[in-house]
Motif scaffolding. Structure first.
Motif, PDB file in Angstrom:
ATOM      1  N   ALA A  34      34.218  37.740  35.030  1.00 54.63           N
ATOM      2  CA  ALA A  34      32.852  37.238  35.224  1.00 54.63           C
ATOM      3  C   ALA A  34      31.889  38.393  35.470  1.00 54.63           C
ATOM      4  O   ALA A  34      30.771  38.418  34.947  1.00 54.63           O
ATOM      5  N   GLN A  35      32.349  39.377  36.269  1.00 51.96           N
ATOM      6  CA  GLN A  35      31.472  40.525  36.573  1.00 51.96           C
ATOM      7  C   GLN A  35      31.239  41.395  35.337  1.00 51.96           C
ATOM      8  O   GLN A  35      30.222  42.072  35.224  1.00 51.96           O
ATOM      9  N   THR A  36      32.204  41.372  34.424  1.00 48.56           N
ATOM     10  CA  THR A  36      32.052  42.137  33.191  1.00 48.56           C
ATOM     11  C   THR A  36      31.153  41.397  32.203  1.00 48.56           C
ATOM     12  O   THR A  36      30.259  41.979  31.587  1.00 48.56           O
ATOM     13  N   THR A  81      28.811  39.175  32.724  1.00 51.91           N
ATOM     14  CA  THR A  81      27.401  39.155  33.125  1.00 51.91           C
ATOM     15  C   THR A  81      26.855  40.559  33.299  1.00 51.91           C
ATOM     16  O   THR A  81      25.698  40.724  33.652  1.00 51.91           O
ATOM     17  N   THR A  82      27.693  41.581  33.093  1.00 47.87           N
ATOM     18  CA  THR A  82      27.344  43.005  33.274  1.00 47.87           C
ATOM     19  C   THR A  82      26.915  43.324  34.703  1.00 47.87           C
ATOM     20  O   THR A  82      26.234  44.309  34.932  1.00 47.87           O
ATOM     21  N   VAL A  83      27.319  42.482  35.683  1.00 45.88           N
ATOM     22  CA  VAL A  83      26.974  42.791  37.064  1.00 45.88           C
ATOM     23  C   VAL A  83      27.816  43.977  37.538  1.00 45.88           C
ATOM     24  O   VAL A  83      27.333  44.848  38.272  1.00 45.88           O
ATOM     25  N   GLY A  84      29.095  44.034  37.128  1.00 48.53           N
ATOM     26  CA  GLY A  84      29.971  45.189  37.343  1.00 48.53           C
ATOM     27  C   GLY A  84      29.934  45.837  38.709  1.00 48.53           C
ATOM     28  O   GLY A  84      29.558  47.005  38.819  1.00 48.53           O
ATOM     29  N   TYR A  85      30.349  45.098  39.776  1.00 50.55           N
ATOM     30  CA  TYR A  85      30.344  45.718  41.109  1.00 50.55           C
ATOM     31  C   TYR A  85      31.193  46.979  41.102  1.00 50.55           C
ATOM     32  O   TYR A  85      30.833  47.987  41.684  1.00 50.55           O
ATOM     33  N   GLY A  86      32.368  46.900  40.495  1.00 54.37           N
ATOM     34  CA  GLY A  86      33.211  48.079  40.424  1.00 54.37           C
ATOM     35  C   GLY A  86      34.290  48.150  41.488  1.00 54.37           C
ATOM     36  O   GLY A  86      35.062  49.101  41.518  1.00 54.37           O
ATOM     37  N   PHE A 100      37.420  36.852  38.291  1.00 46.56           N
ATOM     38  CA  PHE A 100      36.118  37.310  38.773  1.00 46.56           C
ATOM     39  C   PHE A 100      35.759  38.680  38.194  1.00 46.56           C
ATOM     40  O   PHE A 100      34.593  38.965  37.956  1.00 46.56           O
ATOM     41  N   PHE A 101      36.775  39.510  37.944  1.00 46.45           N
ATOM     42  CA  PHE A 101      36.490  40.761  37.232  1.00 46.45           C
ATOM     43  C   PHE A 101      35.893  40.448  35.863  1.00 46.45           C
ATOM     44  O   PHE A 101      34.929  41.085  35.418  1.00 46.45           O
TER      45      PHE A 101
END
Lengths: 332, 332, 332, 332
Positions: B125-127, B129-134, B122-123
């Motif tokens: 996926a977040q990277t 899509t550039t969603v990057g919750y952090g 999921f990290f």
């Protein structure tokens, strides 16, 4: 006679072989509306350029015609639709997160149902737009999966939205303004049917070409049929179009309007159909405009006023407000 | 005779010089299929408009033809492919992060192998899509490098995906529906071969032009060859196409179908090849449609039923369901 | 004679007025290379379709021709350039953050110079791609300003990169494969100069049109000049192009190749220039291909082998490997 | 005489019917400027290709012509506008967040008014660009709503900006350089009016076509009118355009320039209007260029210097610096 048949060679074949009737039919002009539209109450082309035809039993997706509609709808409609879509998708995903248990989203302070709902909603919005602040984040396998999927949905959906947005913005359209009324005016030693156009925008149109057809009801052997005639123009193409342009169909012996009175036009449900083709210089794209004048949109015995203002030296000014201005003029 | 040679001047030169055979060959029509396709079991153009030709020894990338395939595949196929791509890339990067040691990703609470894997996934996926919750972030030089690279990959990959998505959506296609069967019907004082088309969508097509060719096997000096004839049409171009359009090839003396019986058509493996060109008004783009009728898709002694409903005043309704409807009609 | 002058009317005017020399000059054909290129060592069109002309004193930006170069460079070059750009911009911004003092970026654990540098670098990457995890974030007015600016730069730069990426991917190109060698083969009762082409991809090309010119050195009144002749083709346009196509220039009395020997071709530095125009059916876009055969790329007394495999019933197979295959054939 | 009327058939109809005046008017050439522009101080086409016409009473949005202006403005202007837009939107949203109370944004350390303002501003920037670090995040329903809306605005606005950016970059333009001055030079056994062009970029233009018109004031029956003449060219179309091209209008009996002196040209306010059409090979797009030479931009008794450098073997070099170079040449 030669004029008409020359035009025909371009749009049809001229070889009837052994049958005289076939030859005759081949020479009949038709714009694509057919001969059956013989109801005098309807117009063929609406003022916005669309056709006055209804369609029955069209399959759902063909009727919706999604892309075409999204491109041609008005800006307020489009933006409202985008807003509605954004709201709906977020509500949907907020519902899913709430259903899965908001404890799977870490960082929600307000644990009332209301608090969990709006926090889920805004988490969804932050995921869909990929803004992802991260003060709320998915804390379990299932919400991580959903939010990964949502960010993918967001990327694809906004790809469409932004593509449409730019597609709408950059769509090549001929911003032609047609004079509200055509005129029947004196022209040299005869009369002529005329209408006037201007380019509403300052972008350049080149190789502008206009085709004018007359559509009217005629009775042939007792049957009422709609007939079409291409009208010869004094000039049907110009290389540049920086100013106004008055299109002139001189009423000579060869014109289907020869000897016509306003009453004849009304009785035969006459409509002048106009198709304009041009090239927009900014992106070298072909653009089109359609318009029509019905018999009651033709002023008899009027001519257009000049649109030029020559008062300043070294510069020519075109007054766009004068497009529709006419003055009475005695016919020849 | 004149008809046929006029058509020829457009597609070839007419100057055989001193050789009569060369002159004769120049006058033979060919659509591009050649004379060798003389197997009566095959059709030239499939019903979907593609050609019935197989290719051997095509290099891999030419055969894959990536862009063309991605644009023309069905929507479910395309979306499945995008999903598969998203999954695969994330699995790949998750594997890399896991290999490098998930301790390099800070913020993973569940330190079991399973927990480290899905958190890495999921990290990723977040990277991508550039969603990057952090809430998970790269904590070392090596994972920072990988994730920087992954976000670049994500930007580039999604640029392609979203470009394709909009390209598919906005691709200009002529949604022409051809009647299932062509007819051989009475026409004026002769007979004619006819077929009927409608515009399936409500977007406007203008300057619609149709080219019809007959392809059939003929025996010349004992050798069976495929020959091609352009069929003269009563009208081959219309300016507007708001309603239905019946294309008519009158069987006059000059027609290659003159004196033909249904049996002749079958024996010579006759196929009527149709190419339609038009301009889609929304984006002023040229669109094409292809279709073909084989000899067994021609109804003899039938005519098409009218598609108009004139029951309402002031409006014309086109019933799309009647496209294929025919009634028997005695031939002349 | 009529053939040649008909061709001329399309490319030039035929009205020399009172001067015979002007009339004569108007009838001379020229493809745009001029008569001065009379060095027998050079070819006019390279095998990749570019022109063999060098340009001196071209201004820097015109010579760079950025967009054109970015679109036409190879994929590895393009991707390397994108990677280099990504690296450079991040190094630049990392330098700025380091200079401003890495204490303005909160969240950096490793406070050695090396640690501060790579953390600044990855913070820059996270900002440029808008992934923004947030474990490092700007903590002061100045770094906030820089990072706001960097994210804007990122959005704009990646807009260009992704536009170029998709533009490269969707660029309409005619993937025509030309046979390596043209042939001089027997044809009907004369001989002919021929070459063969196939469509390397499976996407459909329609309305394929080919123009062949002969360029050779001739001595007129003692001056060596390059002259151009359009070669008449047996067929220069086909509607469909699903298989292979052999283009045939019959050597009749009218041909500028009439009576030519291989030695004549070599001596006059003959080059056959080919321009192909077609419409790619997927996006209805016009595509072009260029090629040339020099005198030493013409096989005398050979003909092409058929490319069709008729062994299977009901299906036609085209073997792309046979494109260049020829067999000896006695000339007429 | 035949030359002129042949040209006319293409741009107008030739059928005046029974009226000799109508026939005569149909044969008068007009580029679209009309006959009223008879002020000798103005030029019709400016050196940048735009038209020298002013427009009065144009509605606001038509005058702004947003898309066209954003595409054609200079790069510095465009980038400044984007920067201004970014600043303004962020200031606006910063104001809103401040008004709503910066306590609704969690993570702001500096609670002075100044601190709250710039933190709001940078939070806005991080939201608009979707970078979303998350060290500052919306902490209440109202700021969450605003920031959700802002990220939507950001996506849509940057879609336009990036679309425009790439649209500007990829816009097809013919980079034609026209020689600063046209010449009146000896040509074969007569004289000719000539001008010279080169392709400023190295991308290939094909099927380059040039149309040259002469516009001048003439007095007909005491009324001063602007008249237009198409000038016959020795060659008006070339297939390839790899080098320079000198366009030649021979002054034969038929030329409207026959017997003209420099003084005649000045007195009649003569202007040579040029329209060039070509196809850019990279994307197969049609491109246009416009230019004009006024009477005082024509050098009498000069010819252009050759631009080729033949000093190297096997390669031809075109020296772009020599475009404007002329040498005196005695007229015939």
């Amino acid at each position: 006679m030669k004029a008409r048949s020359t035009t025909l060679t371009q749009s049809g074949s001229l070889h009837g072989g052994d049958s005289k009737l076939v030859l005759q039919e081949e020479q009949r002009q038709d714009l694509g509306f057919g001969t059956k539209l013989n109801d005098p109450l309807s117009r063929l082309i609406n003022k916005d350029g669309s056709f006055n035809i209804q369609r029955a039993n069209e399959p759902f997706w063909d009727r919706v015609n999604l892309y075409n509609r999204l491109i041609t709808m008005s800006w307020p409609q489009f933006l409202a639709l985008v807003g509605l879509f954004y709201l709906t998708v977020n509500l949907l995903f907020a519902g899913i997160y709430l259903l899965l248990g908001a404890e799977n989203l870490k960082g929600i302070a307000d644990l009332t149902l209301y608090g969990r709902f709006w926090n889920s909603f805004f988490f969804s919005a932050q995921t869909l737009t990929t803004v992802g602040y991260g003060h709320i984040y998915p804390n379990s396998f299932i919400t991580s999966t959903i939010s990964s999927f949502e960010s993918l949905v967001g990327l694809l959906a906004f790809a469409l939205v932004t593509g449409l947005l730019y597609g709408r913005f950059s769509r090549p359209v001929a911003h032609i303004r047609f004079a509200k009324q055509a005129v029947f005016a004196p022209y040299l030693d005869v009369n002529a049917w005329m209408f006037r156009i201007i380019n509403a925008r300052s972008n350049q149109l080149i190789d502008v070409e206009v085709e004018v057809s007359l559509s009217r009801l005629e009775v042939h052997k007792g049957v009422k049929q709609r007939r079409y005639y291409t009208l010869n123009l004094e000039r049907k193409k110009v290389t540049f179009f920086p100013t106004n342009w008055t299109l002139v169909h001189p009423i000579t012996d060869e014109s289907p309007l020869h000897g016509c009175t306003p009453e004849d036009l009304a009785e035969s449900d006459a409509e002048f159909l106009i198709l304009l083709r041009a090239i927009d210089d900014t992106f070298s794209q072909t653009v089109h405009a359609r318009c029509s004048y019905r018999y009651n949109e033709v002023l008899w015995g009027h001519k257009y006023q000049p649109m030029f203002d020559g008062s300043k030296q070294g510069v020519v000014t075109l007054d766009l407000n004068l497009l529709d201005a006419t003055t009475p003029a005695a016919l020849n």
